[in-house]
Scaffold this motif. Sequence first.
Motif, short mmCIF file in Angstrom:
data_model
loop_
_atom_site.label_atom_id
_atom_site.label_comp_id
_atom_site.label_asym_id
_atom_site.label_seq_id
_atom_site.Cartn_x
_atom_site.Cartn_y
_atom_site.Cartn_z
N LYS B 92 -27.18 -19.18 7.51
CA LYS B 92 -26.47 -19.56 8.73
C LYS B 92 -26.33 -21.07 8.81
N VAL B 95 -23.52 -22.75 6.53
CA VAL B 95 -22.16 -22.61 7.04
C VAL B 95 -21.87 -23.64 8.11
N TRP B 96 -22.81 -23.78 9.06
CA TRP B 96 -22.56 -24.73 10.15
C TRP B 96 -22.64 -26.16 9.67
N ILE B 98 -21.72 -27.25 6.68
CA ILE B 98 -20.48 -27.62 5.98
C ILE B 98 -19.34 -27.76 6.98
#
Lengths: 218, 130
Positions: B92, B95-96, B98
């Motif tokens: 998780k 993703v945040w 990047i």
Amino acid sequence: MLKSPILINIHGIPVYWTMTILVMGLILFTAFIVGRSLKVVPGGIQSFFELIFIMTEYFLKEIIGEEGSVYLPLIASFAVFILFSNLIGSIPGFTSPTATIDTTAVLALIVFFLSHAVGIKKHRARYIKKFLGPLIIIAPIMIIIEVMSALSRPFSHALRLFANIFAEEFMVTVLLFLLPWAIPAIMMYMQVFTDLMQAFVFYLLSIIYIALSLEETH
Amino acid sequence: MFKYLISFFTFLLASIFNVKAFAAKAVNTTIPLHHHIVNNSALLSKSLFFGLSALGGGLAIGLGVIGAGVGMGNAVRGALESMGRNPGMEKKLIVWMITGMAIMESLALYALLITFILFYANPFKAIFIK
């Protein structure tokens, strides 16, 4: 300014109009082909479209809440359109329609007007509370800051996508002039990654802007 | 120390006079002599304008990248620290991280945009080129 050669260039109209129409035709054609033969166990391209659909559903539920499913058609078509129009720039002879400020500005303005219209529709007159800040004493100062930040949102939203796509196309073109072998291919691989990333960022920010005007004021 | 200063100033003076001499030579070869005094100030303002816009473009991207680099470094540090504490959240967080880095990267690209505007689409160019 440096420009790569364009394959299809109709005289008299700007090149990104042709590219936008090409992208729209490509999306319609692909959607028609995929939609004609839907399977229970999805193949390659059907699972790609299903991925976008499921991801949009998930993010809308996560960020906006239960009422977010109304915006699924708009946000999902944003994702598909921006992704395809970013990726078409990687093909030699074509250019991205999102590499001009006009296309991205239109997309950002749609999100801007939609978010405020939706907020006014939900909160009616209480919508102005969002611009007044936490305390009523500092409201005259806060309203200026809040209005300025609200007005600068579509600007940065449009400029972010445009600058990224434009800069990467320009970088590949400059590298082609400097080193004609092998190195531009690596940059073009990086370009695909940036395309995916920027489409995702635009899509996520449009969900967040709608969510910000929909949330309750305390 | 004094010796270095003397040599530095001689270099500076020599370069300034060299530039003047070259400019005068260019003016003499391209423009007839009786236009010389009239066009010298126009040439000076023109060269000053283009030189300064090139300098401004370079400074814009250079200073803009500093902030974006510091911000991205901070973000990666925070994400890596929390990943070390809680490896279960790794997917998780990446993703945040990047996504946030792509937003920060666009800040540097705004500076690049200013550089491009100054180099290729300068709004004040029409005043100086007639």
